[in-house]
Design an enzyme around this catalytic site. Structure first.
Site, PDB file in Angstrom:
ATOM      1  N   CYS A 196       5.990 -10.831 -27.975  1.00 50.48           N
ATOM      2  CA  CYS A 196       6.011 -11.315 -29.343  1.00 50.48           C
ATOM      3  C   CYS A 196       7.110 -11.220 -29.952  1.00 50.48           C
ATOM      4  O   CYS A 196       8.186 -11.592 -29.576  1.00 50.48           O
ATOM      5  CB  CYS A 196       4.579 -10.869 -30.104  1.00 50.48           C
ATOM      6  SG  CYS A 196       3.986 -12.043 -31.215  1.00 50.48           S
ATOM      7  N   HIS A 212       0.567 -11.919 -25.537  1.00 54.31           N
ATOM      8  CA  HIS A 212       0.177 -10.536 -25.496  1.00 54.31           C
ATOM      9  C   HIS A 212      -0.466 -10.277 -24.260  1.00 54.31           C
ATOM     10  O   HIS A 212      -1.744 -10.220 -24.071  1.00 54.31           O
ATOM     11  CB  HIS A 212      -0.689 -10.407 -26.606  1.00 54.31           C
ATOM     12  CG  HIS A 212       0.088 -10.333 -27.847  1.00 54.31           C
ATOM     13  ND1 HIS A 212       0.815  -9.330 -28.201  1.00 54.31           N
ATOM     14  CD2 HIS A 212       0.171 -11.449 -28.851  1.00 54.31           C
ATOM     15  CE1 HIS A 212       1.344  -9.740 -29.572  1.00 54.31           C
ATOM     16  NE2 HIS A 212       1.017 -10.817 -29.866  1.00 54.31           N
ATOM     17  N   GLU A 218      -0.268  -7.415 -22.710  1.00 57.42           N
ATOM     18  CA  GLU A 218      -0.602  -5.940 -22.689  1.00 57.42           C
ATOM     19  C   GLU A 218      -2.140  -5.887 -23.058  1.00 57.42           C
ATOM     20  O   GLU A 218      -2.775  -4.749 -23.244  1.00 57.42           O
ATOM     21  CB  GLU A 218       0.491  -5.354 -23.637  1.00 57.42           C
ATOM     22  CG  GLU A 218      -0.037  -5.457 -25.282  1.00 57.42           C
ATOM     23  CD  GLU A 218       0.635  -6.551 -25.965  1.00 57.42           C
ATOM     24  OE1 GLU A 218       0.666  -6.684 -26.987  1.00 57.42           O
ATOM     25  OE2 GLU A 218       0.896  -7.737 -25.247  1.00 57.42           O
TER      26      GLU A 218
END
Length: 234
Positions: A91, A175, A177
């Site tokens: 990001c 994202h 993660e």
């Protein structure tokens, strides 16, 4: 015997940590820093790192006066690519990586918040397990151009550069993660709640419950290739 090299994680707000990126790296020494507002943070030489992870945050990648630590972050990102250190920027971290490599930032290009698909355009070991059109978590409004010489890996209609590879560095606008636990922590943060309310977005938790149970195992497999590269340098 020399000390093992460290994994450096740079975050920009406390709640946006590395999540799934560091799965399998518990045995690698890790330094987790928040330097975004430091005028001249002391960061290690990039070549001395086992890996570098730069996370997301609400500021812009060009907000260098308001957040002077971003200057040092750009510098270490560029140095890490030159030194062939494994890098993931997510990001804001992806935007900083792109800017460090000479690409332009487009503030307010288009808001994407929530679970939505991206089209994967080229093979990459981190993204291959996700399938050709995975549904992933977005939370951004800025966008970047593709850095010169980088490979475009993923795109969406609103954000042409959703992922790119530049040598040892991977930039992800989305994202990867985030699992259900981390999403829950985000949604408990007043700042994130206010951002969702400002954009009139609801149902994020329910969408996460629908998508993340199947996405997370694929993300762990792909991110495991980053972990292997980090361990090889540690």
């Amino acid at each position: 015997m020399p000390e093992p090299r460290r994994l450096l994680v740079l975050r920009h707000v406390p709640w946006e940590g590395p999540g799934l990126v560091t799965t399998g790296l518990q045995d690698v020494p890790t330094e987790d820093r928040l330097v975004v507002d430091e005028a001249d943070p002391e960061l290690p030489p990039a070549a001395d790192l086992a890996g570098l992870v730069v996370m997301g945050g609400p500021m812009g990648a060009d907000d260098l006066l308001e957040h002077p630590g971003l200057v040092a972050e750009r510098r270490i990102l560029a140095d890490a690519v030159d030194a062939e250190v494994p890098v993931i920027g997510i990001c804001l971290g992806m935007q900083l990586l792109a800017c460090a490599l000479g690409a332009s930032l487009h503030p307010g290009h288009g808001t994407e918040i929530g679970l939505g698909p991206v089209d994967l355009l080229a093979p990459d070991p981190v993204l291959d397990p996700l399938g050709p059109r995975p549904e992933v978590l977005h939370w951004h409004s800025d966008a970047v151009d593709l850095p010169a010489g980088a490979a475009l890996l993923a795109s969406s209609p609103l954000t042409p550069v959703q992922a790119f590879r530049a040598g040892s560095a991977l930039g992800l606008q989305f994202h990867l993660e985030v699992d259900r636990s981390l999403l829950g922590a985000w949604l408990a943060e007043p700042f994130m709640q206010a951002d969702l309310a400002a954009h009139g977005i609801s149902g994020m938790a329910e969408a996460g419950e629908r998508v993340l149970p199947s996405l997370t195992p694929a993300a762990i497999r792909g991110l495991g290739t980053f972990a292997e590269a980090v361990r090889a340098r540690a």
